[in-house]
Design a protein around this motif. Structure first.
Motif, short mmCIF file in Angstrom:
data_model
loop_
_atom_site.label_atom_id
_atom_site.label_comp_id
_atom_site.label_asym_id
_atom_site.label_seq_id
_atom_site.Cartn_x
_atom_site.Cartn_y
_atom_site.Cartn_z
N ARG A 1 0.86 -1.18 0.00
CA ARG A 1 0.00 0.00 0.00
C ARG A 1 0.91 1.24 0.00
NH1 ARG A 1 -1.62 -3.94 3.06
NH2 ARG A 1 -0.63 -3.05 4.90
N VAL A 2 1.43 1.51 -1.20
CA VAL A 2 2.42 2.58 -1.36
C VAL A 2 1.73 3.90 -1.72
CG1 VAL A 2 4.46 3.34 -2.61
CG2 VAL A 2 4.10 0.90 -2.18
N ALA A 3 1.95 4.91 -0.91
CA ALA A 3 1.34 6.22 -1.17
C ALA A 3 2.35 7.15 -1.82
CB ALA A 3 0.84 6.82 0.14
N HIS A 4 1.84 8.22 -2.39
CA HIS A 4 2.73 9.22 -2.99
C HIS A 4 2.26 10.62 -2.60
CE1 HIS A 4 5.26 11.44 -5.64
NE2 HIS A 4 4.34 11.68 -6.56
N ILE A 5 3.22 11.41 -2.14
CA ILE A 5 2.93 12.83 -1.92
C ILE A 5 3.57 13.59 -3.07
CG2 ILE A 5 3.14 14.79 -0.37
CD1 ILE A 5 3.54 12.84 1.93
N THR A 6 2.77 14.26 -3.85
CA THR A 6 3.29 14.91 -5.04
C THR A 6 3.93 16.25 -4.71
OG1 THR A 6 1.35 16.25 -5.56
CG2 THR A 6 1.30 13.96 -6.28
N GLY A 7 4.58 16.82 -5.71
CA GLY A 7 5.01 18.21 -5.63
C GLY A 7 3.95 19.05 -6.32
N PRO A 8 4.23 20.32 -6.51
CA PRO A 8 3.28 21.17 -7.23
C PRO A 8 3.23 20.71 -8.68
CG PRO A 8 5.30 22.36 -6.71
CD PRO A 8 5.42 21.04 -6.05
N LEU A 9 2.07 20.30 -9.14
CA LEU A 9 2.01 19.60 -10.42
C LEU A 9 2.11 20.51 -11.63
CD1 LEU A 9 -0.49 16.81 -9.44
CD2 LEU A 9 1.98 16.65 -9.82
N ASP A 10 2.24 21.81 -11.40
CA ASP A 10 2.49 22.67 -12.54
C ASP A 10 3.98 22.74 -12.85
OD1 ASP A 10 3.05 23.99 -10.18
OD2 ASP A 10 2.65 25.97 -11.04
N GLN A 11 4.75 22.00 -12.08
CA GLN A 11 6.17 21.89 -12.41
C GLN A 11 6.41 20.51 -13.01
OE1 GLN A 11 8.89 23.01 -9.32
NE2 GLN A 11 7.56 24.66 -8.59
N THR A 12 7.15 20.49 -14.09
CA THR A 12 7.31 19.23 -14.80
C THR A 12 8.00 18.19 -13.94
OG1 THR A 12 9.34 20.03 -15.80
CG2 THR A 12 7.32 20.30 -17.07
N SER A 13 8.92 18.62 -13.08
CA SER A 13 9.61 17.64 -12.26
C SER A 13 8.61 16.90 -11.38
CB SER A 13 10.68 18.32 -11.40
OG SER A 13 10.09 19.28 -10.54
N ALA A 14 7.68 17.64 -10.80
CA ALA A 14 6.68 17.02 -9.94
C ALA A 14 5.76 16.11 -10.77
CB ALA A 14 5.86 18.08 -9.22
N ALA A 15 5.36 16.61 -11.91
CA ALA A 15 4.47 15.82 -12.77
C ALA A 15 5.16 14.53 -13.21
CB ALA A 15 4.06 16.65 -13.98
N ASP A 16 6.44 14.65 -13.55
CA ASP A 16 7.17 13.47 -14.03
C ASP A 16 7.33 12.44 -12.91
OD1 ASP A 16 7.30 14.71 -16.43
OD2 ASP A 16 9.44 15.18 -16.36
N ARG A 17 7.53 12.92 -11.69
CA ARG A 17 7.68 11.99 -10.58
C ARG A 17 6.36 11.26 -10.32
NH1 ARG A 17 11.71 15.98 -6.96
NH2 ARG A 17 13.09 16.27 -8.76
N LEU A 18 5.29 12.00 -10.43
CA LEU A 18 3.97 11.37 -10.28
C LEU A 18 3.77 10.31 -11.37
CD1 LEU A 18 1.11 11.11 -9.13
CD2 LEU A 18 0.44 13.07 -10.56
N ALA A 19 4.18 10.66 -12.59
CA ALA A 19 4.05 9.72 -13.70
C ALA A 19 4.85 8.46 -13.42
CB ALA A 19 4.51 10.37 -15.00
N GLY A 20 6.04 8.65 -12.86
CA GLY A 20 6.87 7.49 -12.53
C GLY A 20 6.19 6.60 -11.49
N PHE A 21 5.57 7.24 -10.53
CA PHE A 21 4.81 6.50 -9.51
C PHE A 21 3.73 5.65 -10.17
CE2 PHE A 21 0.94 6.43 -6.85
CZ PHE A 21 1.40 5.71 -5.75
N HIS A 22 3.01 6.26 -11.08
CA HIS A 22 1.93 5.55 -11.76
C HIS A 22 2.43 4.47 -12.70
CE1 HIS A 22 -1.20 8.79 -10.72
NE2 HIS A 22 -1.54 7.67 -10.12
N ASP A 23 3.64 4.68 -13.22
CA ASP A 23 4.23 3.64 -14.08
C ASP A 23 4.29 2.32 -13.32
OD1 ASP A 23 4.56 5.38 -16.15
OD2 ASP A 23 6.70 5.73 -15.78
#
Lengths: 349, 349
Positions: free
Chosen positions: B191-213
DNA sequence: GACGGTGGCGAGAGCGCTCTCTCCCGTCCT
DNA sequence: AGGACGGGAGAGAGCGCTCTCGCCACCGTC
């Protein structure tokens, strides 16, 4: 795409507006003595052509550059170890921007770089320099003097104490240290220790001096040498506890040091602040807020220091530009300007 | 003291050496075709007079400046919240120094500054620009394109995805995130959770995408929004614990966020890593090392990014300078260059 | 020994701007 | 109404450098 398009020159604007180059120059530089109608025509031509003055050509004749060098020794200072320098830069940048000056950043890595920096400064690329020189034996200040450039130093330079042609900005390290130690004493602590910074930096030396101002008779065993890092803080704290297990307060030369000390205190089972009160210096965020417990510390206005440095330099430049072109150090301003510090109370003391 | 002394010109050197200006110029610029004896005489004259070329005059004719602008939006990014930007600067500075280029720092505070920066870049003061543009809607990139200056971006720009004339350097946010999450999964966490960064920054968005991968079917309740600060991390962690008290791992978008999360976990009595494993991102020092427990995190080579940015830009400039003067984007180099990340294992996972 | 070739060097023309100097025209004074 | 005055605009001389030419001396070639 791009720069193939030849940028329009003064000449082109003049032709389009049907005036002489001189008139365009006058308008562009906001000089008086151009009739409104003409000035307006010129402005329109500038607009239409997207004219931007060529700074190189301008500098060539005016000998001004609207640029200031910021020189910092990069590896040997804590410059990049914490956001300290970044904040100063921010202050400097704001002030320079307000005066339409550019910021040229010169980072030196070691001896080899000094020659390069010296050459650059002497090369007349900038109107002045802001120099961060935290070490006693730093060759940078000498270089800058050699270049004959108006200069303001960040942090009290260790050399030539008495000279009043040296302009610098520093925060009140000594006074801040006194406040910190007095605060501890006010808490009823009687065995107050101090972990120093690297004493070849004036900030560390001044903080130690402040400590001694309040505790002139402090046992030498209550002073341990640190290096502004948390590892150094740990080491020094162990040393202190071994020598003086009865100590009941610690003034650490900076927050990182305090963070290290805090860790050792916890590890040794001392409660903070109950058994040992701790005060840091810098109010370096986020570290100071996130220690356990949050750190009582001495805050300095870092960005303000940056701003002030820039302001002093620019003021000096303006003065120089005017009448008796004798340039040199931006005098008249107080040669050493010390910014006050404030004690920030959190849980550790 | 100082700059009253008129700096010697090429002319003066020529006269002293008894040659023409052209010859001195050749020697100074290291050109061929000057007999050794003469060259030596010139060099001596240069030495004796302390001659330093006037860069303004040189730029005027060569149209080169040996200077590069570094543009960064200062307040809105984490640029000054952590040593991140400072490290990039360091890398950039090293590389530029090696190529005898200067670093002109342009910090923007807000909209008003954009015009200024645009004017500066268009004004032909610098040979190229390194731009840090972390926000999706940042107007900076547009400005720079408008100025028609060779440019390299720091961090993947959010706009014009598909364009390959945009050169940028970024670290492998998505891949790094995948590694982090895989590590947690490898630890047996389900049960792995993720706390994102501000998603208007690509770095945060990309990390979220990696999580979802790695966790394509993750419950939306396992994702909470943060903002790259420790306060945001605390808030998000509380939210997550309320929604999913059964979670057994957290991947935080950066180390500050993780530090906040760690604090909340302790406060709520969860043991780390026993009950909940935590992984951060950045390996931001000293934070990552000083959390309790020390943070397992994804390290990126920040200084390396800076170096690479500068190198790509300089390479592009060199290319442009040579034959078919068609300038523009420093192509040929891979348009997006992604630097690898490495997982640093400490105690938190 | 006269010829074309080559490599070293100097002359001179700008690069785009500022700034002084001069000229011109409108205004005011007498 | 004529002359002195002053402010607005233009002409032109550089600022210090680079770079293209062209000159000249010296080499090799037939």
């Amino acid at each position: 795409m791009t720069d193939t398009a030849p940028r329009p020159t003064l000449e082109a604007v003049a032709e389009r507006a049907g005036v002489s180059r001189a008139t365009v120059s006058r308008v562009v530089n906001g000089a008086q003595g151009v009739r409104d109608a003409l000035a307006e025509r010129v402005r329109r031509a500038v607009e239409e052509l997207g004219y931007v003055p060529n700074q190189a050509a301008r500098s060539l004749v005016t000998r001004r550059h609207d640029a200031v060098a910021v020189v910092a020794a990069e590896p040997e200072t804590r410059v990049f170890a914490d956001p300290y320098f970044a904040q100063q830069l921010r202050g400097i940048s704001k002030e320079l921007t307000a005066h339409d000056s550019q910021l040229v950043l010169l980072l030196t890595e070691g001896r080899e770089d000094h020659a390069r920096v010296g050459r650059y400064l002497a090369g007349g690329h900038v109107d002045g320099a802001l120099v961060f020189s935290l070490h006693l034996d730093d060759p940078l200040p000498g270089l800058v003097r050699g270049a004959g450039l108006p200069t303001v130093f960040g942090g009290r330079p260790g050399w030539d104490e008495g000279r009043d042609d040296v302009v610098y900005v520093d925060s009140d390290n000594r006074g801040g240290a006194r406040d910190a130690v007095r605060h501890l004493v006010g808490l009823g602590r009687t065995r107050v220790a101090h972990i120093t910074g690297p004493l070849d930096q004036t900030s560390a030396a001044d903080r130690l001096a402040g400590f001694h101002d309040v505790r002139p008779d402090a046992d030498a065993g209550l002073v341990a040498g640190g290096d502004f890092t948390s590892g150094g803080g740990e080491r020094a704290m162990r040393e202190l506890l071994d020598r003086r297990p009865d100590l009941d307060a610690v003034f650490a030369a900076n927050d990182l040091t305090a963070a290290g000390a805090l860790r050792v205190l916890r590890e040794r089972g001392r409660r903070v602040p109950d058994d040992v009160a701790v005060v840091g210096f810098d109010d370096m965020l986020p570290v100071a807020e996130e220690t356990d417990p949050p750190l009582t510390t001495v805050r300095q206005d870092i960005e303000g220091m940056g701003r002030l440095m820039a302001r002093l330099l620019l003021r000096g430049l303006e003065r120089d530009a005017r009448p008796g072109r004798d340039a040199g150090a931006p005098a008249e301003a107080p040669s050493g300007t010390i910014l006050p510090t404030t004690l920030v109370r959190r849980a550790s003391a």
